[in-house]
Write a protein that holds these residues in place. Structure first.
Motif, PDB file in Angstrom:
ATOM      1  N   ILE A 108     -37.051  -5.580 -40.127  1.00  0.00           N
ATOM      2  CA  ILE A 108     -38.155  -5.047 -40.920  1.00  0.00           C
ATOM      3  C   ILE A 108     -37.971  -3.541 -41.088  1.00  0.00           C
ATOM      4  O   ILE A 108     -37.694  -2.831 -40.128  1.00  0.00           O
ATOM      5  N   SER A 109     -38.146  -3.074 -42.311  1.00  0.00           N
ATOM      6  CA  SER A 109     -38.005  -1.654 -42.624  1.00  0.00           C
ATOM      7  C   SER A 109     -39.361  -0.961 -42.579  1.00  0.00           C
ATOM      8  O   SER A 109     -40.389  -1.547 -42.932  1.00  0.00           O
ATOM      9  N   TRP A 110     -39.339   0.296 -42.161  1.00  0.00           N
ATOM     10  CA  TRP A 110     -40.545   1.126 -42.240  1.00  0.00           C
ATOM     11  C   TRP A 110     -40.900   1.409 -43.700  1.00  0.00           C
ATOM     12  O   TRP A 110     -42.066   1.559 -44.037  1.00  0.00           O
ATOM     13  N   ALA A 111     -39.872   1.531 -44.536  1.00  0.00           N
ATOM     14  CA  ALA A 111     -40.064   1.972 -45.923  1.00  0.00           C
ATOM     15  C   ALA A 111     -41.040   1.058 -46.656  1.00  0.00           C
ATOM     16  O   ALA A 111     -40.838  -0.146 -46.755  1.00  0.00           O
TER      17      ALA A 111
ATOM     18  N   ILE B 294     -47.188   9.927 -37.036  1.00  0.00           N
ATOM     19  CA  ILE B 294     -46.703  10.909 -38.009  1.00  0.00           C
ATOM     20  C   ILE B 294     -45.217  10.668 -38.277  1.00  0.00           C
ATOM     21  O   ILE B 294     -44.759  10.741 -39.424  1.00  0.00           O
ATOM     22  N   LEU B 295     -44.462  10.333 -37.239  1.00  0.00           N
ATOM     23  CA  LEU B 295     -43.038  10.037 -37.417  1.00  0.00           C
ATOM     24  C   LEU B 295     -42.825   8.760 -38.233  1.00  0.00           C
ATOM     25  O   LEU B 295     -41.819   8.634 -38.947  1.00  0.00           O
ATOM     26  N   MET B 296     -43.773   7.814 -38.154  1.00  0.00           N
ATOM     27  CA  MET B 296     -43.695   6.615 -38.999  1.00  0.00           C
ATOM     28  C   MET B 296     -43.734   7.001 -40.480  1.00  0.00           C
ATOM     29  O   MET B 296     -43.066   6.393 -41.308  1.00  0.00           O
ATOM     30  N   VAL B 297     -44.532   8.016 -40.796  1.00  0.00           N
ATOM     31  CA  VAL B 297     -44.638   8.490 -42.173  1.00  0.00           C
ATOM     32  C   VAL B 297     -43.285   9.024 -42.637  1.00  0.00           C
ATOM     33  O   VAL B 297     -42.848   8.746 -43.760  1.00  0.00           O
ATOM     34  N   ASP B 298     -42.595   9.766 -41.773  1.00  0.00           N
ATOM     35  CA  ASP B 298     -41.254  10.247 -42.122  1.00  0.00           C
ATOM     36  C   ASP B 298     -40.292   9.095 -42.384  1.00  0.00           C
ATOM     37  O   ASP B 298     -39.323   9.254 -43.128  1.00  0.00           O
ATOM     38  N   ARG B 299     -40.551   7.942 -41.800  1.00  0.00           N
ATOM     39  CA  ARG B 299     -39.698   6.769 -41.991  1.00  0.00           C
ATOM     40  C   ARG B 299     -40.081   5.969 -43.237  1.00  0.00           C
ATOM     41  O   ARG B 299     -39.470   4.953 -43.538  1.00  0.00           O
ATOM     42  N   GLY B 300     -41.131   6.404 -43.932  1.00  0.00           N
ATOM     43  CA  GLY B 300     -41.500   5.770 -45.194  1.00  0.00           C
ATOM     44  C   GLY B 300     -42.732   4.899 -45.155  1.00  0.00           C
ATOM     45  O   GLY B 300     -43.060   4.245 -46.147  1.00  0.00           O
ATOM     46  N   ALA B 301     -43.427   4.860 -44.027  1.00  0.00           N
ATOM     47  CA  ALA B 301     -44.620   4.028 -43.900  1.00  0.00           C
ATOM     48  C   ALA B 301     -45.875   4.787 -44.321  1.00  0.00           C
ATOM     49  O   ALA B 301     -45.909   6.017 -44.313  1.00  0.00           O
ATOM     50  N   THR B 302     -46.889   4.032 -44.663  1.00  0.00           N
ATOM     51  CA  THR B 302     -48.243   4.546 -44.857  1.00  0.00           C
ATOM     52  C   THR B 302     -49.008   4.144 -43.607  1.00  0.00           C
ATOM     53  O   THR B 302     -49.006   2.971 -43.229  1.00  0.00           O
ATOM     54  N   VAL B 303     -49.666   5.100 -42.951  1.00  0.00           N
ATOM     55  CA  VAL B 303     -50.206   4.857 -41.617  1.00  0.00           C
ATOM     56  C   VAL B 303     -51.695   5.161 -41.535  1.00  0.00           C
ATOM     57  O   VAL B 303     -52.157   6.204 -42.004  1.00  0.00           O
ATOM     58  N   THR B 304     -52.399   4.237 -40.880  1.00  0.00           N
ATOM     59  CA  THR B 304     -53.809   4.415 -40.543  1.00  0.00           C
ATOM     60  C   THR B 304     -53.941   4.250 -39.036  1.00  0.00           C
ATOM     61  O   THR B 304     -53.328   3.348 -38.454  1.00  0.00           O
ATOM     62  N   VAL B 305     -54.706   5.123 -38.406  1.00  0.00           N
ATOM     63  CA  VAL B 305     -55.039   4.971 -36.990  1.00  0.00           C
ATOM     64  C   VAL B 305     -56.535   4.733 -36.892  1.00  0.00           C
ATOM     65  O   VAL B 305     -57.314   5.335 -37.630  1.00  0.00           O
ATOM     66  N   ALA B 306     -56.918   3.814 -35.997  1.00  0.00           N
ATOM     67  CA  ALA B 306     -58.335   3.505 -35.822  1.00  0.00           C
ATOM     68  C   ALA B 306     -58.658   3.464 -34.343  1.00  0.00           C
ATOM     69  O   ALA B 306     -57.895   2.921 -33.535  1.00  0.00           O
ATOM     70  N   ASP B 307     -59.808   4.049 -34.018  1.00  0.00           N
ATOM     71  CA  ASP B 307     -60.231   4.082 -32.620  1.00  0.00           C
ATOM     72  C   ASP B 307     -61.721   4.378 -32.580  1.00  0.00           C
ATOM     73  O   ASP B 307     -62.195   5.274 -33.281  1.00  0.00           O
TER      74      ASP B 307
ATOM     75  N   ILE C 146     -42.271   5.814 -30.372  1.00  0.00           N
ATOM     76  CA  ILE C 146     -41.659   5.559 -31.683  1.00  0.00           C
ATOM     77  C   ILE C 146     -40.324   4.840 -31.510  1.00  0.00           C
ATOM     78  O   ILE C 146     -39.962   3.993 -32.318  1.00  0.00           O
ATOM     79  N   GLY C 147     -39.605   5.116 -30.423  1.00  0.00           N
ATOM     80  CA  GLY C 147     -38.364   4.398 -30.149  1.00  0.00           C
ATOM     81  C   GLY C 147     -38.589   2.911 -29.929  1.00  0.00           C
ATOM     82  O   GLY C 147     -37.833   2.067 -30.427  1.00  0.00           O
ATOM     83  N   VAL C 148     -39.641   2.571 -29.183  1.00  0.00           N
ATOM     84  CA  VAL C 148     -39.987   1.163 -28.967  1.00  0.00           C
ATOM     85  C   VAL C 148     -40.337   0.504 -30.295  1.00  0.00           C
ATOM     86  O   VAL C 148     -39.888  -0.603 -30.593  1.00  0.00           O
ATOM     87  N   TYR C 149     -41.126   1.186 -31.109  1.00  0.00           N
ATOM     88  CA  TYR C 149     -41.503   0.625 -32.412  1.00  0.00           C
ATOM     89  C   TYR C 149     -40.287   0.490 -33.328  1.00  0.00           C
ATOM     90  O   TYR C 149     -40.156  -0.499 -34.043  1.00  0.00           O
ATOM     91  N   ASP C 150     -39.397   1.482 -33.319  1.00  0.00           N
ATOM     92  CA  ASP C 150     -38.158   1.384 -34.105  1.00  0.00           C
ATOM     93  C   ASP C 150     -37.376   0.137 -33.704  1.00  0.00           C
ATOM     94  O   ASP C 150     -36.908  -0.625 -34.563  1.00  0.00           O
ATOM     95  N   SER C 151     -37.227  -0.077 -32.397  1.00  0.00           N
ATOM     96  CA  SER C 151     -36.480  -1.241 -31.903  1.00  0.00           C
ATOM     97  C   SER C 151     -37.166  -2.539 -32.300  1.00  0.00           C
ATOM     98  O   SER C 151     -36.506  -3.492 -32.730  1.00  0.00           O
ATOM     99  N   TYR C 152     -38.470  -2.581 -32.155  1.00  0.00           N
ATOM    100  CA  TYR C 152     -39.240  -3.782 -32.490  1.00  0.00           C
ATOM    101  C   TYR C 152     -38.997  -4.183 -33.945  1.00  0.00           C
ATOM    102  O   TYR C 152     -38.718  -5.353 -34.239  1.00  0.00           O
ATOM    103  N   LEU C 153     -39.104  -3.229 -34.855  1.00  0.00           N
ATOM    104  CA  LEU C 153     -38.904  -3.544 -36.270  1.00  0.00           C
ATOM    105  C   LEU C 153     -37.450  -3.858 -36.576  1.00  0.00           C
ATOM    106  O   LEU C 153     -37.149  -4.800 -37.319  1.00  0.00           O
ATOM    107  N   SER C 154     -36.524  -3.092 -36.005  1.00  0.00           N
ATOM    108  CA  SER C 154     -35.103  -3.311 -36.245  1.00  0.00           C
ATOM    109  C   SER C 154     -34.668  -4.713 -35.803  1.00  0.00           C
ATOM    110  O   SER C 154     -33.939  -5.397 -36.520  1.00  0.00           O
ATOM    111  N   GLU C 155     -35.129  -5.137 -34.634  1.00  0.00           N
ATOM    112  CA  GLU C 155     -34.785  -6.465 -34.122  1.00  0.00           C
ATOM    113  C   GLU C 155     -35.269  -7.577 -35.037  1.00  0.00           C
ATOM    114  O   GLU C 155     -34.727  -8.683 -35.021  1.00  0.00           O
ATOM    115  N   ARG C 156     -36.279  -7.304 -35.830  1.00  0.00           N
ATOM    116  CA  ARG C 156     -36.841  -8.305 -36.734  1.00  0.00           C
ATOM    117  C   ARG C 156     -36.398  -8.098 -38.179  1.00  0.00           C
ATOM    118  O   ARG C 156     -36.870  -8.783 -39.084  1.00  0.00           O
TER     119      ARG C 156
END
Length: 161
Positions: free
Chosen positions: A30-33, A50-63, A18-28
């Motif tokens: 882009i807000s999670w919200a 799940i932590l992305m949801v706390d940041r305001g995103a709607t999340v789908t996982v596929a596998d 989640i830290g890597v993803y936070d940095s990736y979006l912040s550098e660009r």
């Protein structure tokens, strides 16, 4: 008998992701919200998502091989992550209900064909060490184009050599 991953190590890895993803979006800038996120091949647990949801995103996982809820593993892991991050309504809900319903959407379909996902659904698509395992990369590219909104961003990382 399969080995259970070390809870502390799994929690540390989830927080790293989640830290890597936070940095990736912040550098660009882009807000999670309000963002709609798809993560392909999220692995054995969904703590970062799940932590992305706390940041305001709607999340789908596929596998293709989507991990199912393991009552002997997931609650302990999510409690450990919760202890490290502090307040997390999404983690609390997942732990309390013993599953992901209403928090994240889980899709047990391969990246090559995700018929349960509507066209133009996602602002952001993540995958980590997934694309080297797909059976048909061209089909994956077509499917990701289909499920992405116009202007969506993608981050697909490979496994370290």
């Amino acid at each position: 008998m399969s080995e259970r991953p070390d809870i502390a190590a799994a929690a540390a890895y989830a927080l790293q992701v989640i830290g890597v993803y936070d940095s990736y979006l912040s550098e660009r800038g882009i807000s999670w919200a309000g963002a709609s996120i798809l993560e392909l091949g999220p692995g054995r647990d969904f703590a970062p998502q799940i932590l992305m949801v706390d940041r305001g995103a709607t999340v789908t996982v596929a596998d293709r091989f989507l991990a199912t809820w393991d009552p002997a593993y997931h609650p302990a892991l999510y409690r450990e992550v919760r202890a490290q991050v502090g307040a997390s309504p999404a983690l609390d809900r997942v732990i309390e209900q013993g599953g992901y319903d209403g928090v994240i959407t889980t899709v047990g379909e391969p990246a090559e064909s995700m018929p349960s996902i509507a066209d133009g659904s996602f602002d952001i698509v993540f995958s980590n060490a997934v694309l080297e395992h797909v059976y048909d990369i061209r089909a994956v590219a077509r499917e990701l184009r289909r499920v992405s909104k116009p202007g969506a961003i993608h981050s697909h990382a490979g496994r370290d050599p």
